[in-house]
Scaffold this motif. Sequence first.
Motif, PDB file in Angstrom:
ATOM      1  N   UNK A  29      -5.019  21.927   2.560  1.00  0.00           N
ATOM      2  CA  UNK A  29      -4.741  20.675   1.877  1.00  0.00           C
ATOM      3  C   UNK A  29      -5.829  20.324   0.897  1.00  0.00           C
ATOM      4  N   UNK A  30      -5.628  19.190   0.295  1.00  0.00           N
ATOM      5  CA  UNK A  30      -6.475  18.763  -0.807  1.00  0.00           C
ATOM      6  C   UNK A  30      -7.846  18.257  -0.353  1.00  0.00           C
ATOM      7  N   UNK A  31      -7.920  17.611   0.795  1.00  0.00           N
ATOM      8  CA  UNK A  31      -9.173  16.956   1.197  1.00  0.00           C
ATOM      9  C   UNK A  31      -9.754  17.589   2.440  1.00  0.00           C
ATOM     10  N   UNK A  49       0.821  -1.210   0.000  1.00  0.00           N
ATOM     11  CA  UNK A  49       0.000   0.000   0.000  1.00  0.00           C
ATOM     12  C   UNK A  49       0.856   1.262   0.000  1.00  0.00           C
ATOM     13  N   UNK A  50       1.985   1.231   0.728  1.00  0.00           N
ATOM     14  CA  UNK A  50       2.901   2.374   0.711  1.00  0.00           C
ATOM     15  C   UNK A  50       3.334   2.662  -0.726  1.00  0.00           C
ATOM     16  N   UNK A  51       3.761   1.620  -1.414  1.00  0.00           N
ATOM     17  CA  UNK A  51       4.253   1.785  -2.783  1.00  0.00           C
ATOM     18  C   UNK A  51       3.139   2.270  -3.710  1.00  0.00           C
ATOM     19  N   UNK A  52       1.981   1.637  -3.608  1.00  0.00           N
ATOM     20  CA  UNK A  52       0.857   2.005  -4.463  1.00  0.00           C
ATOM     21  C   UNK A  52       0.441   3.465  -4.224  1.00  0.00           C
ATOM     22  N   UNK A 110      -0.689   8.242  -5.882  1.00  0.00           N
ATOM     23  CA  UNK A 110      -1.144   9.478  -5.250  1.00  0.00           C
ATOM     24  C   UNK A 110      -0.016  10.453  -4.922  1.00  0.00           C
ATOM     25  N   UNK A 111       1.220   9.964  -4.977  1.00  0.00           N
ATOM     26  CA  UNK A 111       2.344  10.809  -4.578  1.00  0.00           C
ATOM     27  C   UNK A 111       2.422  10.988  -3.072  1.00  0.00           C
ATOM     28  N   UNK A 112       1.741  10.131  -2.330  1.00  0.00           N
ATOM     29  CA  UNK A 112       1.665  10.260  -0.874  1.00  0.00           C
ATOM     30  C   UNK A 112       1.840   8.888  -0.221  1.00  0.00           C
ATOM     31  N   UNK A 113       3.080   8.506   0.114  1.00  0.00           N
ATOM     32  CA  UNK A 113       3.284   7.184   0.701  1.00  0.00           C
ATOM     33  C   UNK A 113       2.617   7.021   2.066  1.00  0.00           C
ATOM     34  N   UNK A 114       2.336   8.120   2.748  1.00  0.00           N
ATOM     35  CA  UNK A 114       1.732   7.995   4.089  1.00  0.00           C
ATOM     36  C   UNK A 114       0.207   7.907   4.039  1.00  0.00           C
ATOM     37  N   UNK A 115      -0.370   7.837   2.832  1.00  0.00           N
ATOM     38  CA  UNK A 115      -1.823   7.762   2.724  1.00  0.00           C
ATOM     39  C   UNK A 115      -2.389   6.573   3.503  1.00  0.00           C
ATOM     40  N   UNK A 116      -1.775   5.418   3.376  1.00  0.00           N
ATOM     41  CA  UNK A 116      -2.294   4.205   4.015  1.00  0.00           C
ATOM     42  C   UNK A 116      -2.327   4.314   5.544  1.00  0.00           C
ATOM     43  N   UNK A 117      -1.203   4.638   6.219  1.00  0.00           N
ATOM     44  CA  UNK A 117      -1.296   4.760   7.675  1.00  0.00           C
ATOM     45  C   UNK A 117      -2.220   5.898   8.114  1.00  0.00           C
ATOM     46  N   UNK A 118      -2.288   6.971   7.343  1.00  0.00           N
ATOM     47  CA  UNK A 118      -3.218   8.052   7.671  1.00  0.00           C
ATOM     48  C   UNK A 118      -4.663   7.562   7.579  1.00  0.00           C
ATOM     49  N   UNK A 157      -9.844   5.442   9.959  1.00  0.00           N
ATOM     50  CA  UNK A 157     -10.875   4.416   9.793  1.00  0.00           C
ATOM     51  C   UNK A 157     -10.938   3.418  10.949  1.00  0.00           C
ATOM     52  N   UNK A 158      -9.799   3.057  11.528  1.00  0.00           N
ATOM     53  CA  UNK A 158      -9.801   2.057  12.602  1.00  0.00           C
ATOM     54  C   UNK A 158     -10.654   2.485  13.799  1.00  0.00           C
ATOM     55  N   UNK A 159     -10.544   3.712  14.288  1.00  0.00           N
ATOM     56  CA  UNK A 159     -11.386   4.097  15.426  1.00  0.00           C
ATOM     57  C   UNK A 159     -12.884   3.998  15.145  1.00  0.00           C
TER      58      UNK A 159
END
Length: 170
Positions: A168-170, A121-124, A129-137, A142-144
């Motif tokens: 930011x964008x979102x 997911x980091x790579x994807x 998206x140009x944002x490797x931290x998207x997945x942990x963010x 979502x987890x909570x």
Amino acid sequence: MPDTRPGLMFDESGVCSACINYEKQKLNDWGDRWKQLEKLCDRHRGKNGNGYDCAIAVSGGKDSHFQTYLIKEKLKMNPLLLSSGNFDWTETGRKNLDNLSETFGCDIIMHNPNRKVAKKMFKKAFVKLGSPSWYPDALLYSFPVRMCMKLGIKLLFYGEDINYTYGGEF
């Protein structure tokens, strides 16, 4: 705010969205907002019997500590702290998270993501998206929600919205 921040927008006068949102905060009636928060907490305090009144999404940083202090100490709620594991914790980062439990006497449920999936997911996210931290963010947001739904907790607190606060964008 530097104009190189991804997604930062400027109005017709050249003022960035972060500055506009900062100025909007000055218009809030913070006394009234506090009363609204007290009423909200009053509606949820003790509704789960001896269980948790609410949950707080935490990362261990400044917002996490301040929110936990307000909710636990000032508003006398019994919060459950929810977090998603960092992939490369620093010693200080780990201690900050542990400090939340020790200082405020709160339980923490930590989601530790599947590292094999996370690497993909980091790579994807970086490539697409140009944002490797998207997945942990995304996990931190979502987890909570997922855990509150599972546990029947109806009130969930989050910290600052970085895109609103800093632009930011979102």
